[in-house]
Design an enzyme around this catalytic site. Structure first.
Site, mmCIF file in Angstrom:
data_model
loop_
_atom_site.group_PDB
_atom_site.id
_atom_site.type_symbol
_atom_site.label_atom_id
_atom_site.label_comp_id
_atom_site.label_asym_id
_atom_site.label_seq_id
_atom_site.Cartn_x
_atom_site.Cartn_y
_atom_site.Cartn_z
ATOM 1 N N VAL A 11 -22.296 6.008 -2.750
ATOM 2 C CA VAL A 11 -21.749 6.249 -4.082
ATOM 3 C C VAL A 11 -21.846 7.727 -4.439
ATOM 4 C CG1 VAL A 11 -22.136 5.746 -6.522
ATOM 5 C CG2 VAL A 11 -22.179 3.904 -4.856
ATOM 6 N N GLU A 154 -20.205 1.892 -10.466
ATOM 7 C CA GLU A 154 -19.184 2.255 -9.482
ATOM 8 C C GLU A 154 -18.666 0.986 -8.809
ATOM 9 O OE1 GLU A 154 -17.823 5.348 -8.701
ATOM 10 O OE2 GLU A 154 -16.594 3.824 -7.731
ATOM 11 N N ARG A 157 -15.447 0.272 -2.633
ATOM 12 C CA ARG A 157 -15.844 -0.527 -1.463
ATOM 13 C C ARG A 157 -16.087 0.392 -0.289
ATOM 14 N NH1 ARG A 157 -10.304 -3.353 -0.922
ATOM 15 N NH2 ARG A 157 -9.816 -1.276 -1.670
ATOM 16 N N GLU A 158 -17.069 0.070 0.533
ATOM 17 C CA GLU A 158 -17.254 0.814 1.773
ATOM 18 C C GLU A 158 -15.988 0.634 2.612
ATOM 19 O OE1 GLU A 158 -20.871 0.034 3.882
ATOM 20 O OE2 GLU A 158 -22.051 0.082 2.047
ATOM 21 N N LEU A 253 -10.448 -14.475 -0.661
ATOM 22 C CA LEU A 253 -10.351 -15.910 -0.360
ATOM 23 C C LEU A 253 -10.278 -16.142 1.143
ATOM 24 C CD1 LEU A 253 -7.944 -17.430 -3.086
ATOM 25 C CD2 LEU A 253 -10.406 -17.775 -2.833
ATOM 26 N N CYS A 263 -24.488 -4.730 -0.868
ATOM 27 C CA CYS A 263 -24.254 -4.989 -2.298
ATOM 28 C C CYS A 263 -24.301 -6.469 -2.682
ATOM 29 C CB CYS A 263 -22.914 -4.398 -2.711
ATOM 30 S SG CYS A 263 -22.787 -2.652 -2.342
HETATM 31 C C1 UGA Z 1 -18.572 -4.610 -2.785
HETATM 32 C C2 UGA Z 1 -17.499 -4.682 -3.896
HETATM 33 O O1 UGA Z 1 -16.277 -5.183 -3.330
HETATM 34 C C3 UGA Z 1 -17.260 -3.304 -4.515
HETATM 35 O O2 UGA Z 1 -16.332 -3.418 -5.600
HETATM 36 C C4 UGA Z 1 -18.603 -2.776 -5.055
HETATM 37 O O3 UGA Z 1 -18.452 -1.472 -5.608
HETATM 38 C C5 UGA Z 1 -19.597 -2.716 -3.909
HETATM 39 O O4 UGA Z 1 -19.764 -4.036 -3.352
HETATM 40 C C6 UGA Z 1 -20.907 -2.214 -4.476
HETATM 41 O O5 UGA Z 1 -21.490 -2.917 -5.306
HETATM 42 O O6 UGA Z 1 -21.281 -1.068 -4.192
HETATM 43 P P1 UGA Z 1 -18.590 -3.801 -0.224
HETATM 44 O O7 UGA Z 1 -20.010 -4.289 -0.178
HETATM 45 O O8 UGA Z 1 -18.257 -2.465 0.327
HETATM 46 O O9 UGA Z 1 -18.056 -3.778 -1.749
HETATM 47 O O10 UGA Z 1 -17.730 -4.866 0.583
HETATM 48 P P2 UGA Z 1 -16.607 -5.946 0.285
HETATM 49 O O11 UGA Z 1 -15.310 -5.462 0.787
HETATM 50 O O12 UGA Z 1 -16.642 -6.408 -1.107
HETATM 51 O O13 UGA Z 1 -17.117 -7.143 1.248
HETATM 52 C C7 UGA Z 1 -18.389 -7.752 1.071
HETATM 53 C C8 UGA Z 1 -18.608 -8.859 2.071
HETATM 54 O O14 UGA Z 1 -17.763 -9.985 1.803
HETATM 55 C C9 UGA Z 1 -18.312 -8.487 3.545
HETATM 56 O O15 UGA Z 1 -19.323 -9.026 4.365
HETATM 57 C C10 UGA Z 1 -16.984 -9.141 3.820
HETATM 58 O O16 UGA Z 1 -16.788 -9.439 5.195
HETATM 59 C C11 UGA Z 1 -17.094 -10.401 2.983
HETATM 60 N N1 UGA Z 1 -15.798 -11.001 2.600
HETATM 61 C C12 UGA Z 1 -14.939 -10.334 1.798
HETATM 62 C C13 UGA Z 1 -15.484 -12.293 3.042
HETATM 63 O O17 UGA Z 1 -16.271 -12.935 3.771
HETATM 64 N N2 UGA Z 1 -14.307 -12.847 2.642
HETATM 65 C C14 UGA Z 1 -13.424 -12.188 1.837
HETATM 66 O O18 UGA Z 1 -12.364 -12.774 1.512
HETATM 67 C C15 UGA Z 1 -13.746 -10.901 1.404
#
Ligand code: UGA
Length: 439
Positions: A11, A154, A157-158, A253, A263
């Site tokens: 961040v 914030e 997303r990573e 989904l 996170c």
């Molecule tokens: C998440 C949020 O999406 C961000 O908005 C937030 O700022 C961030 O946390 C944070 O709090 O700093 P991030 O952890 O980078 O972001 O990753 P995501 O893209 O949200 O994915 C999280 C997890 O969910 C991953 O393991 C991903 O593989 C999984 N996922 C995501 C699923 O299993 N299915 C989906 O449909 C989407």
């Protein structure tokens, strides 16, 4: 504006570089000298597409400086953003020590009678910013300091961090000071996004509520996938049909082996703890966490059903170690947890991830594992291939050719990247999550 960022994690570093790119004068501080030395040399402590180029550019044009000098950093910023980590404490609640240490040190170096706004960007439980204020005052001691606190969570997303910082759906700022809200509104007026101005507690809670809701969406579809497997429905059709409803939307989904990362697991747990601490049993969240924990075991059951639990005579190929695509981050990665469990059953594995090889090796070591140079290598002579991370390139490999190199054509797809029909046509025994015609 003159901006100081405390903490150069995801961040902090991304926000600092993006603010500098918007034309502000940014000083980014970290107490880790090695990290700052590397950033000055243009070497990023994290893998994030475009970050190295951006930081190099803003360092070269003088709008971004990295430092370990707290005094200089605090004196510089009219706006001081706290972006330090908030890991999980043993109890599951957020560990706020880094935030409070930063607040106290800021207080220590605050110049007298010079107005500053101290803004928390780190994800912090409701009420934290009031304590930040107390810690700044504690650090300031007898000095006459003039500051307001604000919360500005914030949402980046990573893997998409720079894009997200420039294209956020909304900006959230919370403060009891109209002056602070006004300055922050001006900072973000550059973005084409609604700005939610609210009180401190609501801003703090918005962040947790958003992450917990997204995690709930994932656990929900993962539970639906279980129903699909038991009824012959196909989870991709179901999520497509659900997601076309505007009120639901198609994102988050995708059924999977569960959510991970630095996170969602931490924030869902912390919100649950906050609820308990406020005498509310947030049972839905308990269910979300349980479903997420179970999900990888449902996936592994398919594998253990086929081979039994002693896998010591087998070698599998593993595609993916990162917690999701486009990152080298393996923190709370479900892929790493699955690999650990498989290793516990004596399985040998050939592993590949496009970005998270070094980070995976750091946490997994070498026992039973061979780290390969390409995705193609994990097919060579293996008894099965297991897909654990949703990298786009894993969906577009030449499976027709690759499965011919395997000892037996068996694929376990923990991210539903492939089509059961295609796999069937290639003579592959294919297992996925909630897909009809897949095991
Ligand atoms: C998440 C949020 O999406 C961000 O908005 C937030 O700022 C961030 O946390 C944070 O709090 O700093 P991030 O952890 O980078 O972001 O990753 P995501 O893209 O949200 O994915 C999280 C997890 O969910 C991953 O393991 C991903 O593989 C999984 N996922 C995501 C699923 O299993 N299915 C989906 O449909 C989407």
């Amino acid at each position: 504006m003159k901006i100081t960022i405390i903490g150069t994690g995801y961040v902090g570093l991304v926000s600092g570089a993006v603010f500098a790119d918007w034309g502000h004068e940014v000083v980014c501080l970290d107490i880790d000298e090695e990290k700052i030395k590397k950033i000055k040399e243009g070497v990023m402590p994290i893998y994030e597409e475009g970050l190295e180029e951006l930081v190099t550019r803003v360092q070269d044009n003088g709008s971004f400086k990295a430092t370990t000098n707290y005094k200089m950093a605090v004196e510089h910023g009219e706006l001081i953003f706290i972006c330090v980590g908030t890991p999980s404490a043993q109890s599951g609640a957020a560990d706020l020590n880094y935030v409070y240490q930063a607040a106290e040190t800021i207080g220590k170096y605050l110049p007298e009678n010079e107005y500053k706004i101290i803004i928390t960007k780190s994800t912090v439980p409701v009420g934290t910013n009031n304590s930040v204020k107390k810690h700044v005052n504690k650090g300031a001691g007898d000095k006459k300091v003039d500051f307001d606190v604000a919360s500005n969570p914030e949402f980046l997303r990573e893997g998409n961090a720079i894009y997200d910082a420039n294209n956020t759906d909304r900006v959230v700022i919370g403060s009891s000071s109209e002056k602070a809200l006004g300055v922050l509104e001006e900072l973000y007026s550059k973005l084409d996004a609604p700005i939610v101005k609210t009180d401190l507690a609501s801003a703090e809670l918005i962040k947790y509520a958003a992450n917990a809701f997204l995690a709930t969406k994932i656990s929900f579809i993962n539970e639906i996938a279980q129903i699909c497997e038991r009824t012959g429905a196909d989870v991709k059709s179901v999520s497509h049909g659900m997601g076309l409803d505007n009120r639901i939307g198609p994102k988050f989904l995708n059924a999977s082996i569960g959510y991970g990362g630095s996170c969602f697991p931490k924030d869902v747990e912390a919100l649950y703890r906050t609820s308990s601490a406020n005498f509310y049993d947030f049972r839905l969240l308990r269910g979300v966490m349980d479903a997420n924990e179970r999900q990888k075991f449902y996936f592994l059951e398919k594998l253990f059903e086929k081979y039994g639990t002693n896998l010591s005579n087998l070698t599998f190929g593993i595609l993916g170690t990162a917690f999701k695509n486009d990152t080298d981050d393996v923190r709370k990665s479900p892929a790493i947890e699955v690999i650990r469990i498989l290793r516990g059953s004596g399985l040998r594995m050939k592993i590949f991830d496009p970005a998270a090889m070094e980070t995976a090796q750091e946490v997994l070591g070498n026992d039973y594992l061979e780290y390969m140079d390409s995705a193609a290598d994990v097919f060579e002579g293996t008894d099965a291939v297991v897909i654990l991370t949703e990298w786009k390139e894993f969906a577009t490999l030449d499976y027709e050719a690759l499965v011919k190199k395997m000892k037996s054509k068996v694929v376990f797809d923990g991210r539903n990247l492939l089509e059961p029909e295609d796999m069937k046509d290639m003579g592959v025994e294919y297992y996925a999550i909630g897909r009809s015609e897949a095991g």
